[in-house]
Design a protein around this motif. Structure first.
Motif, PDB file in Angstrom:
ATOM      1  N   MET A   1       0.827  -1.211   0.000  1.00  0.00           N
ATOM      2  CA  MET A   1       0.000   0.000   0.000  1.00  0.00           C
ATOM      3  C   MET A   1       0.859   1.258   0.000  1.00  0.00           C
ATOM      4  SD  MET A   1      -3.024  -1.134   2.551  1.00  0.00           S
ATOM      5  CE  MET A   1      -4.224   0.007   1.901  1.00  0.00           C
ATOM      6  N   ALA A   2       1.984   1.220   0.689  1.00  0.00           N
ATOM      7  CA  ALA A   2       2.861   2.396   0.738  1.00  0.00           C
ATOM      8  C   ALA A   2       4.303   1.952   0.953  1.00  0.00           C
ATOM      9  CB  ALA A   2       2.430   3.324   1.876  1.00  0.00           C
ATOM     10  N   LEU A   3       5.220   2.775   0.440  1.00  0.00           N
ATOM     11  CA  LEU A   3       6.649   2.492   0.602  1.00  0.00           C
ATOM     12  C   LEU A   3       7.369   3.723   1.101  1.00  0.00           C
ATOM     13  CD1 LEU A   3       7.493   0.684  -2.781  1.00  0.00           C
ATOM     14  CD2 LEU A   3       7.136  -0.357  -0.537  1.00  0.00           C
ATOM     15  N   GLN A   4       8.279   3.530   2.049  1.00  0.00           N
ATOM     16  CA  GLN A   4       9.221   4.587   2.394  1.00  0.00           C
ATOM     17  C   GLN A   4      10.480   4.307   1.569  1.00  0.00           C
ATOM     18  OE1 GLN A   4      11.519   4.418   6.109  1.00  0.00           O
ATOM     19  NE2 GLN A   4      10.508   6.314   6.678  1.00  0.00           N
TER      20      GLN A   4
ATOM     21  N   GLY B   1      19.774  10.533  -1.591  1.00  0.00           N
ATOM     22  CA  GLY B   1      19.650  10.472  -0.135  1.00  0.00           C
ATOM     23  C   GLY B   1      18.365  11.098   0.384  1.00  0.00           C
ATOM     24  N   GLU B   2      17.558  11.703  -0.502  1.00  0.00           N
ATOM     25  CA  GLU B   2      16.281  12.279  -0.050  1.00  0.00           C
ATOM     26  C   GLU B   2      15.293  11.156   0.267  1.00  0.00           C
ATOM     27  OE1 GLU B   2      15.448  15.509   0.655  1.00  0.00           O
ATOM     28  OE2 GLU B   2      17.618  15.707   0.452  1.00  0.00           O
ATOM     29  N   LEU B   3      14.340  11.488   1.166  1.00  0.00           N
ATOM     30  CA  LEU B   3      13.389  10.478   1.643  1.00  0.00           C
ATOM     31  C   LEU B   3      11.995  10.773   1.084  1.00  0.00           C
ATOM     32  CD1 LEU B   3      13.294   8.126   3.762  1.00  0.00           C
ATOM     33  CD2 LEU B   3      12.566   9.838   5.425  1.00  0.00           C
ATOM     34  N   ALA B   4      11.251   9.730   0.697  1.00  0.00           N
ATOM     35  CA  ALA B   4       9.874   9.938   0.216  1.00  0.00           C
ATOM     36  C   ALA B   4       8.975   8.839   0.746  1.00  0.00           C
ATOM     37  CB  ALA B   4       9.860   9.918  -1.309  1.00  0.00           C
ATOM     38  N   GLU B   5       7.698   9.166   0.937  1.00  0.00           N
ATOM     39  CA  GLU B   5       6.682   8.151   1.266  1.00  0.00           C
ATOM     40  C   GLU B   5       5.787   8.049   0.031  1.00  0.00           C
ATOM     41  OE1 GLU B   5       6.507   6.316   4.099  1.00  0.00           O
ATOM     42  OE2 GLU B   5       4.539   5.409   3.824  1.00  0.00           O
ATOM     43  N   LEU B   6       5.729   6.871  -0.577  1.00  0.00           N
ATOM     44  CA  LEU B   6       4.938   6.669  -1.792  1.00  0.00           C
ATOM     45  C   LEU B   6       3.723   5.832  -1.433  1.00  0.00           C
ATOM     46  CD1 LEU B   6       7.889   5.594  -4.143  1.00  0.00           C
ATOM     47  CD2 LEU B   6       7.087   7.914  -3.674  1.00  0.00           C
TER      48      LEU B   6
ATOM     49  N   THR C   1      12.961   1.370   2.489  1.00  0.00           N
ATOM     50  CA  THR C   1      13.380   1.236   3.892  1.00  0.00           C
ATOM     51  C   THR C   1      12.233   0.756   4.792  1.00  0.00           C
ATOM     52  OG1 THR C   1      13.111   3.623   4.013  1.00  0.00           O
ATOM     53  CG2 THR C   1      15.355   2.792   3.861  1.00  0.00           C
ATOM     54  N   ALA C   2      10.975   0.953   4.347  1.00  0.00           N
ATOM     55  CA  ALA C   2       9.834   0.441   5.119  1.00  0.00           C
ATOM     56  C   ALA C   2       8.639   0.312   4.176  1.00  0.00           C
ATOM     57  CB  ALA C   2       9.488   1.385   6.270  1.00  0.00           C
TER      58      ALA C   2
ATOM     59  N   THR D   1      -0.275   5.436   0.533  1.00  0.00           N
ATOM     60  CA  THR D   1      -0.864   5.706   1.843  1.00  0.00           C
ATOM     61  C   THR D   1      -1.491   4.402   2.349  1.00  0.00           C
ATOM     62  OG1 THR D   1      -2.966   6.223   0.781  1.00  0.00           O
ATOM     63  CG2 THR D   1      -1.509   8.095   1.222  1.00  0.00           C
ATOM     64  N   ALA D   2      -2.116   4.475   3.518  1.00  0.00           N
ATOM     65  CA  ALA D   2      -2.852   3.305   4.012  1.00  0.00           C
ATOM     66  C   ALA D   2      -4.292   3.314   3.495  1.00  0.00           C
ATOM     67  CB  ALA D   2      -2.809   3.276   5.531  1.00  0.00           C
ATOM     68  N   CYS D   3      -4.580   4.170   2.496  1.00  0.00           N
ATOM     69  CA  CYS D   3      -5.941   4.224   1.937  1.00  0.00           C
ATOM     70  C   CYS D   3      -6.139   3.101   0.929  1.00  0.00           C
ATOM     71  CB  CYS D   3      -6.179   5.545   1.214  1.00  0.00           C
ATOM     72  SG  CYS D   3      -5.991   6.959   2.280  1.00  0.00           S
ATOM     73  N   VAL D   4      -7.335   2.523   0.922  1.00  0.00           N
ATOM     74  CA  VAL D   4      -7.635   1.464  -0.046  1.00  0.00           C
ATOM     75  C   VAL D   4      -7.575   2.027  -1.465  1.00  0.00           C
ATOM     76  CG1 VAL D   4      -9.443  -0.123  -0.818  1.00  0.00           C
ATOM     77  CG2 VAL D   4      -8.989   0.176   1.625  1.00  0.00           C
ATOM     78  N   LYS D   5      -7.985   3.294  -1.620  1.00  0.00           N
ATOM     79  CA  LYS D   5      -7.934   3.928  -2.941  1.00  0.00           C
ATOM     80  C   LYS D   5      -7.025   5.149  -2.856  1.00  0.00           C
ATOM     81  CE  LYS D   5     -12.042   3.790  -5.119  1.00  0.00           C
ATOM     82  NZ  LYS D   5     -13.477   4.140  -5.259  1.00  0.00           N
ATOM     83  N   ASP D   6      -6.114   5.256  -3.813  1.00  0.00           N
ATOM     84  CA  ASP D   6      -5.180   6.383  -3.810  1.00  0.00           C
ATOM     85  C   ASP D   6      -4.591   6.493  -5.216  1.00  0.00           C
ATOM     86  OD1 ASP D   6      -3.160   8.200  -3.561  1.00  0.00           O
ATOM     87  OD2 ASP D   6      -2.135   7.199  -1.895  1.00  0.00           O
ATOM     88  N   VAL D   7      -4.981   7.552  -5.952  1.00  0.00           N
ATOM     89  CA  VAL D   7      -4.455   7.699  -7.318  1.00  0.00           C
ATOM     90  C   VAL D   7      -3.705   9.032  -7.466  1.00  0.00           C
ATOM     91  CG1 VAL D   7      -6.123   6.190  -8.445  1.00  0.00           C
ATOM     92  CG2 VAL D   7      -6.698   8.600  -8.131  1.00  0.00           C
ATOM     93  N   ALA D   8      -3.151   9.514  -6.346  1.00  0.00           N
ATOM     94  CA  ALA D   8      -2.438  10.794  -6.412  1.00  0.00           C
ATOM     95  C   ALA D   8      -1.058  10.594  -7.050  1.00  0.00           C
ATOM     96  CB  ALA D   8      -2.293  11.361  -5.002  1.00  0.00           C
ATOM     97  N   GLY D   9      -0.821  11.254  -8.152  1.00  0.00           N
ATOM     98  CA  GLY D   9       0.498  11.177  -8.798  1.00  0.00           C
ATOM     99  C   GLY D   9       0.577  10.082  -9.835  1.00  0.00           C
ATOM    100  N   PHE D  10       1.816   9.800 -10.284  1.00  0.00           N
ATOM    101  CA  PHE D  10       2.044   8.872 -11.407  1.00  0.00           C
ATOM    102  C   PHE D  10       2.200   7.405 -10.994  1.00  0.00           C
ATOM    103  CE2 PHE D  10       4.221  12.360 -14.134  1.00  0.00           C
ATOM    104  CZ  PHE D  10       2.980  12.784 -14.575  1.00  0.00           C
ATOM    105  N   GLY D  11       1.825   7.009  -9.810  1.00  0.00           N
ATOM    106  CA  GLY D  11       1.992   5.591  -9.438  1.00  0.00           C
ATOM    107  C   GLY D  11       3.442   5.228  -9.202  1.00  0.00           C
ATOM    108  N   LEU D  12       4.173   6.117  -8.506  1.00  0.00           N
ATOM    109  CA  LEU D  12       5.609   5.853  -8.261  1.00  0.00           C
ATOM    110  C   LEU D  12       5.823   4.588  -7.439  1.00  0.00           C
ATOM    111  CD1 LEU D  12       6.967   9.421  -7.444  1.00  0.00           C
ATOM    112  CD2 LEU D  12       7.410   8.046  -9.476  1.00  0.00           C
ATOM    113  N   LYS D  13       4.913   4.327  -6.496  1.00  0.00           N
ATOM    114  CA  LYS D  13       5.036   3.134  -5.662  1.00  0.00           C
ATOM    115  C   LYS D  13       5.108   1.888  -6.552  1.00  0.00           C
ATOM    116  CE  LYS D  13       1.394   1.134  -4.435  1.00  0.00           C
ATOM    117  NZ  LYS D  13       0.060   0.770  -4.030  1.00  0.00           N
TER     118      LYS D  13
END
Ligand SMILES: Cc1cc2nc3c(=O)[nH]c(=O)nc-3n(C[C@H](O)[C@H](O)[C@H](O)COP(=O)(O)OP(=O)(O)OC[C@H]3O[C@@H](n4cnc5c(N)ncnc54)[C@H](O)[C@@H]3O)c2cc1C
Length: 453
Positions: free
Chosen positions: A160-163, A169-174, A202-203, A176-188
């Protein structure tokens, strides 16, 4: 002389002695070896970022590693640089029973994730054969499958989400814990299956399901390959989606019997392990229907497990396949070609013909319900004449899979082992798109260089 990173990290994180580096020069893939200049064992995401920033500044290659069970050479360090092993970042961070999710660090062992879910009465379905050793980060980087893929899908279906730590070295959270999430280009989704080449996971937040209330295991024995393949098609045509539909050929069965002594006859051509799970009434119906279908397709015998313990005994035939084959010769090369289900019998026959043509020993087992086969070549890497024949046989196996509309890898990834074959499958335009993506995410080319592309 100590490594420059040793001054940036707490004590005990950096290994440089040749004897310490040796185990990190290999993964589960035979014949591939490398040597890293150092191995770093971070214990937090901040330490991962420190390491990656240093690599970016100095242009040092960094190979992320989980447990090193990969079967395509993905974690083998080919360029002199660092191995960044996340094995110490292995905490289960949270089990959220309200949202049916679990958060874990990337180095958590797959079995620990499954056990933590089960302790809360929940179910993490992806079950790669290596799950007692592999990490969740490695599973995500390879988009690993397992024995339950037919009904429950693969690792991607549960992320559902990746850190992520990017190459700078920059950090991102891709996600969410939402069942539906289409924000952005689907980087996850791009990071899943990216084999450590686009970013470092990392998580992860993983989706869980309710535990199935019941399970029934059946084993069917066939005198012909076609009857086994037809049974798979007929089960699916009957609108039954078993959680497991696994296959062993005669060579593999012979090895399994010699190893695990389950008490199966060794003169059959094919064995199907079938498992259904869910509501007890549905499980009883589906098990009876699968037994009927297998018999109607000409199964010589169908064994239905009376209880969970017998189910585990029957499933041992499949779970022991790799270890049983690996006892025969010094080198075991496990491939994972996959074809549309309707072409399975043709693919198994093609592998058998290739073994005869090139005089190599191949046992085949695999996830029949997914069209995913494991032709397993038994050889000795010290015998150069034999290895020439082995490579010719592998070329022929990949060509046969592609000719049947299949793929060179259903679950083990490209890494180093399948890199030469990738352009044959994807063609120049898709390969160019992969190169552009790699350039965008990792312009200096420090993340797992030499892999996939
Ligand atoms: C006996 C056996 C049975 C197996 N059965 C199956 C099976 O049923 N299904 C299946 O799909 N595979 C199977 N495998 C292959 C292997 O176990 C999987 O690919 C597994 O996911 C690898 O996990 P790992 O932690 O060992 O990763 P590693 O081998 O350490 O790494 C694999 C790749 O992932 C990258 N990587 C690792 N961690 C991260 C991270 N945190 N961030 C970014 N990249 C990362 C590495 O750079 C490398 O490219 C099996 C292997 C063995 C030896």
């Amino acid at each position: 002389m100590s490594h420059p990173l040793a001054t940036l990290l707490p004590a005990g994180r950096v290994l440089t002695a040749p004897i310490d580096l040796a185990p990190y020069g290999v993964d589960g893939t035979p014949t591939l070896r490398g040597t890293a200049a150092a191995v770093v064992l971070p214990e937090s995401v901040d330490e991962v970022r420190t390491v990656v920033r240093w690599c970016q500044e100095t242009g040092t290659p960094v190979v992320t590693r989980g447990s090193g069970t990969g079967l395509s050479g993905g974690a083998v360090p080919v360029a002199a640089g660092l191995v960044l092993c996340l094995a110490r970042m292995d905490r289960i961070l949270a089990v959220d029973t309200a949202n049916l999710t679990l958060r874990a660090e990337a180095g958590a062992i797959t079995q620990q994730v499954a056990d933590a879910a089960a302790a809360a009465g929940l179910f993490y379905p992806p079950d790669p054969g290596s799950m007692k050793i592999s990490t969740i980060g490695g599973n995500i980087a390879e988009n690993s499958g397992g024995l339950r893929g037919l009904k429950y899908g693969v690792t991607r279906d549960y992320v559902m989400a990746l850190q992520v730590v990017w190459a700078d070295g920059e950090l991102a959270e891709l996600g969410t814990a939402c069942v539906k999430d289409v924000a952005g280009f689907g980087l996850k989704d791009l990071l899943i299956g990216s084999e450590g080449c686009l970013g470092i996971v990392t998580a992860a937040t993983l989706k869980l399901l309710p535990q199935p209330a019941a399970r029934r295991t059946l084993l069917a024995l066939f005198d012909g390959m076609d009857a086994a393949a037809e049974t798979v098609s007929a089960i699916i045509a009957a609108k039954i989606i078993p959680c497991t539909l696994e296959f062993l050929d005669r060579t593999t069965l012979g090895c399994v019997e010699a190893y695990a002594r389950i008490g199966l006859p060794t003169d059959v051509e094919a064995v199907l392990l079938m498992e259904t799970d869910g509501h007890p009434a549905a499980v009883a119906d589906e098990a009876a229907a699968m037994e009927r279908i297998a018999r109607a397709q000409g199964a010589r015998a169908v064994q239905v497990a009376a209880d969970a313990a017998e189910g585990i005994r029957l499933a041992t035939a499949r779970r022991a396949a790799f270890s049983a084959l690996a006892r025969l010769r010094p080198t075991t090369i496990l491939e994972d070609v996959t074809v549309p289900r309707s072409r399975l019998a043709e693919m198994v026959r093609a592998v058998q013909a290739i073994a005869v043509q090139h005089s190599v020993q191949i046992g085949t087992f695999g996830h029949f319900g997914d069209g995913n086969l494991h032709p397993t070549i038994l050889c000795d890497e010290r015998d150069t004449a034999e290895m020439r024949r082995v490579h010719a046989a592998m070329d022929a196996i990949f060509a046969a899979a592609l000719a049947l509309g299949g793929t060179i890898t259903g679950e083990h990834g490209v890494g180093l082992a399948k890199k030469p074959y990738l352009p044959q499958q994807l063609g120049p335009s898709a390969m160019a798109a992969l190169h552009r993506l790699k350039q965008a995410f990792d312009p200096k080319g420090i993340l797992n260089p030499g892999k996939v592309l």
